[in-house]
Design a protein around this motif. Structure first.
Motif, PDB file in Angstrom:
ATOM      1  N   ASP A   1      30.407 -20.786 -51.249  1.00  0.00           N
ATOM      2  CA  ASP A   1      30.484 -21.335 -49.900  1.00  0.00           C
ATOM      3  C   ASP A   1      30.512 -22.856 -50.004  1.00  0.00           C
ATOM      4  O   ASP A   1      29.919 -23.435 -50.931  1.00  0.00           O
ATOM      5  CB  ASP A   1      29.265 -20.886 -49.083  1.00  0.00           C
TER       6      ASP A   1
ATOM      7  N   MET B   1      33.188 -14.218 -48.338  1.00  0.00           N
ATOM      8  CA  MET B   1      32.456 -14.352 -49.603  1.00  0.00           C
ATOM      9  C   MET B   1      32.436 -13.020 -50.358  1.00  0.00           C
ATOM     10  O   MET B   1      32.784 -12.952 -51.532  1.00  0.00           O
ATOM     11  CB  MET B   1      31.033 -14.833 -49.301  1.00  0.00           C
ATOM     12  N   THR B   2      32.035 -11.964 -49.672  1.00  0.00           N
ATOM     13  CA  THR B   2      31.948 -10.655 -50.327  1.00  0.00           C
ATOM     14  C   THR B   2      33.330 -10.150 -50.734  1.00  0.00           C
ATOM     15  O   THR B   2      33.525  -9.670 -51.849  1.00  0.00           O
ATOM     16  CB  THR B   2      31.303  -9.628 -49.374  1.00  0.00           C
TER      17      THR B   2
ATOM     18  N   TYR C   1      24.619 -14.029 -49.915  1.00  0.00           N
ATOM     19  CA  TYR C   1      24.724 -15.027 -48.853  1.00  0.00           C
ATOM     20  C   TYR C   1      23.402 -15.715 -48.547  1.00  0.00           C
ATOM     21  O   TYR C   1      23.385 -16.799 -47.984  1.00  0.00           O
ATOM     22  CB  TYR C   1      25.362 -14.433 -47.587  1.00  0.00           C
TER      23      TYR C   1
ATOM     24  N   ALA D   1      24.089 -11.537 -42.446  1.00  0.00           N
ATOM     25  CA  ALA D   1      24.430 -11.662 -43.862  1.00  0.00           C
ATOM     26  C   ALA D   1      23.573 -12.751 -44.501  1.00  0.00           C
ATOM     27  O   ALA D   1      23.033 -12.574 -45.598  1.00  0.00           O
ATOM     28  CB  ALA D   1      25.920 -11.970 -44.026  1.00  0.00           C
ATOM     29  N   GLY D   2      23.420 -13.846 -43.789  1.00  0.00           N
ATOM     30  CA  GLY D   2      22.607 -14.949 -44.297  1.00  0.00           C
ATOM     31  C   GLY D   2      21.149 -14.574 -44.458  1.00  0.00           C
ATOM     32  O   GLY D   2      20.414 -15.188 -45.232  1.00  0.00           O
TER      33      GLY D   2
ATOM     34  N   CYS E   1      28.194 -18.707 -40.236  1.00  0.00           N
ATOM     35  CA  CYS E   1      29.034 -17.506 -40.118  1.00  0.00           C
ATOM     36  C   CYS E   1      30.068 -17.698 -39.010  1.00  0.00           C
ATOM     37  O   CYS E   1      29.707 -17.869 -37.846  1.00  0.00           O
ATOM     38  CB  CYS E   1      28.163 -16.292 -39.809  1.00  0.00           C
TER      39      CYS E   1
ATOM     40  N   THR F   1      22.479 -19.603 -47.295  1.00  0.00           N
ATOM     41  CA  THR F   1      21.488 -19.999 -46.294  1.00  0.00           C
ATOM     42  C   THR F   1      20.536 -21.032 -46.885  1.00  0.00           C
ATOM     43  O   THR F   1      20.250 -22.069 -46.267  1.00  0.00           O
ATOM     44  CB  THR F   1      20.686 -18.764 -45.853  1.00  0.00           C
TER      45      THR F   1
ATOM     46  N   ASP G   1      21.880 -10.344 -47.007  1.00  0.00           N
ATOM     47  CA  ASP G   1      22.789 -10.174 -48.134  1.00  0.00           C
ATOM     48  C   ASP G   1      22.352 -11.099 -49.270  1.00  0.00           C
ATOM     49  O   ASP G   1      22.249 -12.315 -49.087  1.00  0.00           O
ATOM     50  CB  ASP G   1      24.221 -10.507 -47.693  1.00  0.00           C
TER      51      ASP G   1
ATOM     52  N   CYS H   1      32.531 -18.284 -44.937  1.00  0.00           N
ATOM     53  CA  CYS H   1      32.250 -17.085 -44.141  1.00  0.00           C
ATOM     54  C   CYS H   1      31.611 -16.030 -45.038  1.00  0.00           C
ATOM     55  O   CYS H   1      32.084 -15.811 -46.147  1.00  0.00           O
ATOM     56  CB  CYS H   1      33.562 -16.555 -43.564  1.00  0.00           C
ATOM     57  N   PRO H   2      30.540 -15.378 -44.561  1.00  0.00           N
ATOM     58  CA  PRO H   2      29.872 -14.390 -45.417  1.00  0.00           C
ATOM     59  C   PRO H   2      30.747 -13.177 -45.766  1.00  0.00           C
ATOM     60  O   PRO H   2      30.635 -12.631 -46.863  1.00  0.00           O
ATOM     61  CB  PRO H   2      28.664 -13.945 -44.589  1.00  0.00           C
TER      62      PRO H   2
END
Lengths: 464, 268
Positions: free
Chosen positions: B257, B237-238, B40, B33-34, B104, B44, B37, B233-234
């Motif tokens: 985050d 987040m979503t 996200y 994800a980092g 994550c 990062t 996405d 957490c990714p």
């Protein structure tokens, strides 16, 4: 004393012991259907957990009021049972309050403690009935939770009513006994004790009784109390209430690893190491290789068996003990995000289904002999794929259980069977699998683009 | 916020470091994800800027990183999980990695708890713990940037950080450094409600029910009156961002985050 009463009593004790022994054998045979797994490691930590969680009831106090209520019943159960010893000896020997002459200094105090606890248990049972039927606590309602429909609700009600009857019998027996002593009737007058803390206030109930009527009540209450306890002890082995016995070993043998850690499958490690051309580190049976990386000889010929679990035979024995330790309180289900949002998954149902499956297998043994296997399975006939697929593995159910039951572990083993043996994952999971396999990420991005984000590291931060 | 282009942030890879004969103090495991996405990636970047800012010698695997296998394992595909794990462990051990930080919780849990049995033993910390350490040591002071005074922030516990690994206080202590008003949801810490994404749920439609889990959770978060929902957490987040949109509150309530908030507080 009346020898007939003594004989009847001894017969009752013998029948109870025979029934309970048979039930214990059956249940332990059912639990042993599960796969072997050593859970005797870290005895200090296990003992500490059992003292805190089982004996200390730590997790019950998440809700302090309910924690105290349950603690009263728990204490009552353990401590009033000391009195059972005297009652059983009285019954066998035909004596009356056998311990009283030898423990004159503490006897009234002890009975006083028992009486206070008995009154406490009685009140709490009424409170628990009220929570079920008046306050209608959601997790206990069959209208909201389909797994409670039918027998489970009756089971809970029977237990609470039985405890109320037993406690009333115990208290009024003491009261009738004191009243008989006051009147100097027969051997009742010989017991060197006075009135007891609670039952003395119940004596006026018996003012209108004749001496013989009072003796009849005293005997009746004594018999109802002790036969009730024996019947209850047998009943418990058929009931959700078995947690009073299995809760302790269940907590002792519960998981010690972090809740997020999924159990490894060493038989797959071997396959993967072969596929990747790596040196083997683990035998098919899970045994570790020796220092030279050599496998134990028997590991190569070991039967790999099934991946994941389709039925109770594939689960671990602790999963099955979990099922027998579950008292269907529903704290797991009340904490489950899937259940809260109306999905079919209920962690409590997972445990109840597992137990029902074992009970059905035992029924098969009774009807068709002990080698009998029916053609049903836990996954499919009891638990559906829709249920196990709804789990977010959030561990709220595991955290919530007051006796450290792990419904998640069963769900994950069923998923492994579904995906690896039946190759029946939901289509979008299959897409995710192939993305990981081909693109090294669960999405369809090119692995070579994985580091592209670094090009933006010096761009202005958008505040959107 | 002002652009901070005058400072040049660097992202060294393990390959670069190995070529130069160097070893980093810590490996930053970015996660899928980092890396991919869009939302996200900003996390990062925020975390990388903090690492640069405090002058820690870190590196990333870059294109050599691959999914830890967590969603495959939770979905029931143990083969795929172990293939991923073994391949990652070969890379990590090849670089002699000792310490890993990741943003994550799913990567964190897998690397920390599930790789050792497969031959990958590392000291693994979550970025919430790492940031807490930097704040405690005074290396991050949260002073030169945006002020969060008077803002209401509620923290949503990630299951794989909280219940799975008993990390409840680190993200809260990080947020405390912002000097904002922290408000708790009723279901928090050990009782925290999942965002609905764990156990590979993120990668499929939910089973039939009467509500989505993230909507249930966002309604609870909105009930606190917070203007910021902090996550670590990714997947959370979503799920939380989608939930806020579902409730039509995306203009007034933001999901961040914890590292983004710290980076902004620090003016990075």
């Amino acid at each position: 004393m009346d020898y007939l009463q003594q004989i009847l009593f001894i017969v009752a004790v013998a029948v109870t012991a025979w029934y309970i022994t048979r039930r214990v054998q059956l249940i332990s045979r059912a639990i042993k259907l599960g796969r072997a797994e050593n859970r005797t490691d870290h005895p200090d930590e296990r003992l500490r957990t059992m003292l805190l969680v089982a004996f200390g009831q730590k997790k019950m106090f998440t809700n302090p009021l309910v924690g105290v209520m349950h603690f009263v019943i728990y204490l009552g159960f353990i401590i009033i049972n000391i009195e059972i010893l005297e009652i059983i000896l009285d019954g066998v020997l035909g004596t009356h309050r056998l311990f009283a002459p030898y423990t004159t200094a503490v006897y009234p105090f002890l009975i006083g403690v028992f009486e206070v606890l008995a009154a406490g248990v009685l009140l709490v049972c009424v409170g628990f009935l009220a929570r079920r039927f008046i306050a209608r606590v959601s997790r206990l309602q069959a209208s909201r939770h389909r797994e409670l429909r039918g027998w489970p609700v009756s089971d809970a009600t029977i237990i609470l009513m039985a405890e109320i009857v037993l406690m009333i019998a115990f208290l009024t027996w003491n009261a009738a006994d004191s009243a008989l002593r006051d009147r100097g009737v027969g051997h009742y007058a010989d017991a060197p004790v006075g009135d007891f803390i609670i039952s003395q206030h119940l004596k006026p109930l018996f003012a209108g009784f004749s001496d013989s009527g009072l003796v009849a009540y005293e005997r009746g209450a004594w018999w109802i109390h002790i036969l009730g306890i024996m019947a209850f002890a047998v009943y418990v082995t058929y009931s959700k209430h078995l947690h009073i016995a299995l809760g302790f070993p269940n907590v002792y043998f519960s998981d010690l690893q972090p809740k997020g850690e999924m159990q490894n499958m060493p038989e797959i490690t071997k396959e993967v190491q072969l596929a990747l051309g790596l040196p083997l580190t683990t035998g098919a049976d899970g045994s570790q290789a020796n220092d030279n990386g050599e496998q134990p000889a028997e590991a190569t010929s070991g039967d790999i068996g099934r991946f994941g679990a389709k039925d109770v035979y594939d689960l671990k024995w602790i999963n099955l003990m979990n099922a027998y330790s579950c008292t269907e309180c529903g704290r797991c289900t009340a904490a489950c995000p899937a259940n809260i949002t109306g999905k079919k998954l209920s962690p409590r149902k997972i445990m109840m289904d597992t137990r029902d499956r074992m009970e059905d297998i035992q029924r098969g043994w009774k009807e068709h002999g002990s080698d009998y296997k029916d053609d049903k399975s836990l996954l499919g006939d009891y638990i559906t794929v829709e249920e196990i697929n709804a789990c977010t593995t959030c561990q709220a159910c595991v955290m919530a259980c007051p006796v450290n039951i792990n419904p998640l572990d069963i769900i994950l083993q069923l998923r492994r069977y579904r995906v690896m043996e039946e190759a029946q994952a939901p289509a979008s999971w299959n897409a995710m699998f192939s993305n990981i396999e081909n693109n090294m990420a669960p999405w369809k991005f090119s692995p070579s683009d994985r580091f592209n984000w670094a090009e933006q590291v010096n761009e202005p931060v958008s505040t959107k | 916020m002002e652009a901070t282009t005058e400072k040049v942030y660097k992202v060294p890879t393990m390959a670069d470091m190995a070529a130069a004969g160097e070893e980093p103090e810590i490996l930053f495991w970015v996660g899928c994800a980092g890396s991919f996405d869009d939302r996200y990636k900003r996390v990062t970047i925020a975390f990388v800027r903090i690492l640069n800012h405090v002058g820690i010698k870190f590196a990333v695997l870059g294109p050599e990183e691959a999914c830890t296998g967590d969603p495959a394992r939770r979905a029931g595909n143990e083969f795929l999980f172990q293939m991923q794990a073994m391949a990652n462990i070969q890379v990590l051990n090849g670089y002699n990695v000792k310490k890993i930080v990741t943003a994550c919780p799913h990567c964190f849990n897998t690397l920390k708890n599930e790789y050792p049995e497969l031959g990958g033993e590392y000291e693994v910390v979550h970025h919430s713990q790492f940031l807490q350490g930097l704040i405690n040591e005074g290396r991050v002071r949260v002073k030169d940037g945006e002020s969060f005074k008077g803002r209401r922030i509620t923290f949503h516990d990630s299951c794989y950080l909280g219940r799975a690994n008993k990390i409840y206080e680190a993200p809260r202590e990080v947020l405390a450094a912002l000097d904002a008003d922290l408000v708790e949801m009723k279901r928090s810490r050990t009782n925290g409600l999942c965002c609905g994404a764990g156990g590979a749920q993120y990668f499929k439609e939910p089973e039939p029910g009467n509500k989505d889990v993230n909507v249930e959770r966002v309604q609870e978060a909105l009930g606190t009156g917070a203007d910021t929902i902090a996550v670590a957490c990714p997947f959370c987040m979503t799920m939380m961002s989608d939930g806020v949109k579902n409730q039509n509150r995306e203009d007034s309530v933001k999901v961040y985050d914890i590292s983004e908030l710290i980076a902004r507080g620090e003016g990075l």
